[in-house]
Design an enzyme around this catalytic site. Sequence first.
Site, PDB file in Angstrom:
ATOM      1  N   LYS A 193       6.906   9.121  -8.414  1.00 48.16           N
ATOM      2  CA  LYS A 193       7.840   9.753  -7.490  1.00 48.16           C
ATOM      3  C   LYS A 193       7.531   9.334  -6.049  1.00 48.16           C
ATOM      4  O   LYS A 193       8.437   9.026  -5.268  1.00 48.16           O
ATOM      5  CB  LYS A 193       7.767  11.279  -7.611  1.00 48.16           C
ATOM      6  CG  LYS A 193       8.566  12.061  -6.555  1.00 48.16           C
ATOM      7  CD  LYS A 193      10.071  11.837  -6.645  1.00 48.16           C
ATOM      8  CE  LYS A 193      10.837  12.455  -5.470  1.00 48.16           C
ATOM      9  NZ  LYS A 193      10.950  13.908  -5.520  1.00 48.16           N
ATOM     10  N   LYS A 227       7.955  15.734   4.096  1.00 50.56           N
ATOM     11  CA  LYS A 227       6.949  16.362   3.227  1.00 50.56           C
ATOM     12  C   LYS A 227       6.490  15.349   2.173  1.00 50.56           C
ATOM     13  O   LYS A 227       5.297  15.188   1.923  1.00 50.56           O
ATOM     14  CB  LYS A 227       7.541  17.594   2.547  1.00 50.56           C
ATOM     15  CG  LYS A 227       6.544  18.374   1.706  1.00 50.56           C
ATOM     16  CD  LYS A 227       7.191  18.970   0.473  1.00 50.56           C
ATOM     17  CE  LYS A 227       6.932  18.106  -0.735  1.00 50.56           C
ATOM     18  NZ  LYS A 227       7.611  18.534  -1.952  1.00 50.56           N
TER      19      LYS A 227
END
Lengths: 296, 296
Positions: free
Chosen positions: B171, B239
């Site tokens: 990811k 983030k």
Amino acid sequence: MDRIGFIGLGIMGRPMCLNLLKAGFAVTAWNRTAAKIAEVTAAGADAASSPEQVASRSDVIIIMVSDSPDVQEVILGERGVIRGAQSGSVVIDMSTISPAVTRDIALALAENGVDMLDAPVSGGDTGAINATLAIMVGGDNTVFERCLPILQAMGKAITHVGTNGMGQTVKLCNQILVSVTNMAVCEAVTFARASGVNPRIMIEATKDGAAGSWQLANLGAKMVNRDFAPGFMIDLQQKDLKLALEAARDLLVATPALSLVHQLFVSNQAHGEGKEGTQALLKSIERLAGKQSQRW
Amino acid sequence: MDRIGFIGLGIMGRPMCLNLLKAGFAVTAWNRTAAKIAEVTAAGADAASSPEQVASRSDVIIIMVSDSPDVQEVILGERGVIRGAQSGSVVIDMSTISPAVTRDIALALAENGVDMLDAPVSGGDTGAINATLAIMVGGDNTVFERCLPILQAMGKAITHVGTNGMGQTVKLCNQILVSVTNMAVCEAVTFARASGVNPRIMIEATKDGAAGSWQLANLGAKMVNRDFAPGFMIDLQQKDLKLALEAARDLLVATPALSLVHQLFVSNQAHGEGKEGTQALLKSIERLAGKQSQRW
């Protein structure tokens, strides 16, 4: 049918010239190194003794040489195209050179009644051989339409992108895109390997979504196989990136990511990898990481 | 059929939970903000009073929260999943968090006989609503196969990429790829405009070749239309980039291009653009260039 002149029979120019002959055009050719003319005369081209002579015998003169000074020399030099070109003829420069130099040359030719298109290509020698080059064309629209059948003998995706110089600008945009996207692939592959993830599986899992790119699917696969043979050589890409960085700087446009890739390619060149394909950028990222990059 | 627990009913979790109900699974749900439970109980879910209670009533517990500390809290905290989970149950963490934290949590769960998969997603809220998320799964293969029908109720391209933590790594690779490729598009669009070239035509001329990417075709088009509404918000991407940069740094892998994009997004945030889509990275490149970037 326009008589074609062809100047510059290198790795790109030779197959492009042969495709014009195959399409039935009469071609007069010239090359700085005379030995290279043999292959195209064997295929039916006439040889000329100078760019001037090419121009005097042609309606449309195509140029495919290396860099801005080469184009200036063959067009504006002592025995250059501008001395022989007739009013109403067209010069198509298919080299990748400076957009600003292109505009200057177009002005000089216009003063002699000669039109110009800048029509740099992408697709490499494979595209040149198979007549599947992408061609980005700057210049007057009526001149573009006149020359379209000629360009169609050499390429496929042929786009008129704006006025003189803008074909070069779009080609440089193309090189910004391929280079920085390549960098994305190198960092992802290196991070994956250092994390113990098979980079082939990482590519498979990401390539069909928002992360997908031609560079990921094609150069990524070569990186995984550690196949660094050139599709497109770092040394040649560096010439184009230099053009892009200079053009951007002259416009006062900062391109920090492009600049970063250019510097890392300098490091590739320092390690004797200038003749490898652009996917060898991976090696510069791996050298930054040291042994950590070899985990997988 | 496995009884499902679902923890985290935010913009992603809510539609994912609803898709599980739609597929016929029995679901027990919990959310930190209790008010958000109403929508899923209306669709047939049971409400629990804590992650512990969710776990005690479920065979497979899915977690979809914001960041590493949130996942640690709901799994390992005072009334966390680990207190209620039965031996033989599975925790699937679909949040995007640190690969290293993921491995630690998997070990803690394993000591209690609980298996874990890390299964972060890409595809945004649209993908969550339409059950078309890409899901990158780390963990044991037999656990993966057991949970596949559950994942298939929420996503489409579901890839088992390796052991615990490796779903998170892939990811983060995905986020490296999207971010640096986005940067390529921003520099090319800005250079084109400053050169007087219509960026829409530049994209059209380059997108089907080696320069092509999802980012160019999709975010490039939004940039041209000056549509900065979020697909994916800069604040959320930051983030993820922080996670990627920390993970890479801990591995001693330098990622200079990713770092550059992260810093330019900081500049976006400084200008109050954190809630805009990632394509607003263009504005940071334009601010570097000043008025020159507005020429076209």
